[in-house]
Design an enzyme around this catalytic site. Sequence first.
Site, mmCIF file in Angstrom:
data_model
loop_
_atom_site.group_PDB
_atom_site.id
_atom_site.type_symbol
_atom_site.label_atom_id
_atom_site.label_comp_id
_atom_site.label_asym_id
_atom_site.label_seq_id
_atom_site.Cartn_x
_atom_site.Cartn_y
_atom_site.Cartn_z
ATOM 1 N N HIS A 24 0.814 -1.226 0.000
ATOM 2 C CA HIS A 24 0.000 0.000 0.000
ATOM 3 C C HIS A 24 0.843 1.269 0.000
ATOM 4 O O HIS A 24 0.369 2.329 0.388
ATOM 5 C CB HIS A 24 -0.958 0.024 1.186
ATOM 6 N N HIS A 79 -14.847 -5.198 0.731
ATOM 7 C CA HIS A 79 -14.049 -3.982 0.914
ATOM 8 C C HIS A 79 -13.596 -3.540 -0.473
ATOM 9 O O HIS A 79 -13.174 -4.375 -1.280
ATOM 10 C CB HIS A 79 -12.857 -4.334 1.807
ATOM 11 N N GLU A 81 -11.125 -1.375 -1.381
ATOM 12 C CA GLU A 81 -9.762 -0.915 -1.665
ATOM 13 C C GLU A 81 -9.210 -1.754 -2.817
ATOM 14 O O GLU A 81 -9.581 -2.918 -3.007
ATOM 15 C CB GLU A 81 -8.872 -1.040 -0.422
ATOM 16 N N ASP A 83 -6.676 -3.424 -3.700
ATOM 17 C CA ASP A 83 -6.067 -4.760 -3.638
ATOM 18 C C ASP A 83 -7.141 -5.849 -3.637
ATOM 19 O O ASP A 83 -6.860 -6.999 -3.968
ATOM 20 C CB ASP A 83 -5.121 -4.914 -2.445
ATOM 21 N N HIS A 146 -10.473 -1.902 7.882
ATOM 22 C CA HIS A 146 -9.785 -0.703 8.294
ATOM 23 C C HIS A 146 -10.203 0.519 7.471
ATOM 24 O O HIS A 146 -9.574 1.578 7.563
ATOM 25 C CB HIS A 146 -8.262 -0.909 8.211
ATOM 26 N N ASP A 165 -9.649 -7.664 5.375
ATOM 27 C CA ASP A 165 -8.345 -7.227 5.872
ATOM 28 C C ASP A 165 -8.073 -7.695 7.305
ATOM 29 O O ASP A 165 -6.909 -7.861 7.696
ATOM 30 C CB ASP A 165 -8.253 -5.691 5.840
ATOM 31 N N TYR A 193 1.783 -6.554 10.255
ATOM 32 C CA TYR A 193 0.554 -6.141 9.558
ATOM 33 C C TYR A 193 -0.329 -5.331 10.516
ATOM 34 O O TYR A 193 -0.797 -4.239 10.180
ATOM 35 C CB TYR A 193 -0.160 -7.409 9.088
ATOM 36 N N HIS A 226 -5.601 -11.411 3.078
ATOM 37 C CA HIS A 226 -4.141 -11.372 2.915
ATOM 38 C C HIS A 226 -3.537 -12.506 3.734
ATOM 39 O O HIS A 226 -3.841 -12.653 4.923
ATOM 40 C CB HIS A 226 -3.555 -10.053 3.423
#
Length: 402
Positions: A24, A79, A81, A83, A146, A165, A193, A226
Amino acid sequence: MQPVLLKNNIYWVGAVDYNLRNFHRYSRSPMGSTYNAYLVKDEKNVLFDTVDEEYVDELLKRISEVMDPSEIDYIVCNHMEKDHAGSIERIVEVCKPEKVFCSVMGEKSLKAQFNTEGWPIHVVKDGERLNIGKRNITFLETRMLHWPDSMVSYLEEDKVLFSNDAFGQNVATSRRFVDEYERPLLLQAMKDYYYNIILPYSPLVMKTLDRITKLGLQFDIIAPDHGLIFRTPEDIKFLLDTYVEMATQPYKLNAIVAYESLWGATKKMAYAVGDGLQSVGVPFTIIDVQENHCSAVMNALADSSALVLGSSTRNNMPLVNMLGVIANTKGLKPKNLVGGAFGSYGWSGESAKMIHDELVAMGVEVVAEPVRAYFGPNEDELKACFELGRKVGLALKEKVNA
Ligand code: FEO
């Protein structure tokens, strides 16, 4: 790599990014990462999350090993985002799903980022249930874990949590499960992380864990987006216990001395601070922030509860890498820290006081006045650094033993 069966027609179909080193763009990821996506075969076939845009062909190939992508009925976007949602436009185009499920904030963010015209978006409420045949999914909002849109999906009958996440780690390997992997490496990856991504939201972590307990959710599998998947009772207990520990941040008997030095004087001060810590039996690590990314300080904070920062002064300020460390650390809101500040100077010498003030603003219990050295450090200035380390060490021991 083939899709991997988790249980009962539930498959991992994501992608492994072996080369990612800058997660990120704010945290180093020396072991790479993964973008996990999951496919559930039922009367309605469901894809949970997608992958980084670069890996969309891999995702489609793995889905194709299980079913034709056009057979996917529902896409769940836990989510948005990039990724996880970076390839969603292509996936929607190929799969033509009946519905795309997301949270209310997810819809807003998807629409802002992608051309969602004609998408069959269905906004789910917190706690909403969806029947897909033999199974029911419960969607739970995890706002700010997050991002504002974040949610998790729970497969009730199989007791599988797709946690997005939450519970992730940056690990790239052909192995998919925690029980196949080295525990010390896993723990380090979990801490790195958490401390670089999740830490500021620790109160929400505790609230979510509390909610899970109140709802009586049982887990056979916790599958983050992840890293590795948790599938044994021992590993799931380890995960939840580790999260409680990381979220509550109890005092730990380790210290960090991080510094940035122009001509070596501040470096000498850092080592004298370390001697002071050692004199009272507090283990410490020294980090030169010009040689290490700011996330290295956060990684070390996972095992430390004392933070002593030092920098030379240049143009009335601390040096730029130290300013980056301060900004990064402040934003991640670590709790339960003691600390202090130091720095050398040749002209005006503001940095030690500025760092001191920043530590106070972060909520660090600063236990001594900042130590400054004019060029030097001379013998008295080194003694003052030793004393700073000693005071920080004693204060930390008191906290740990309280
Ligand atoms: Fe893994 Fe918030 O993205």
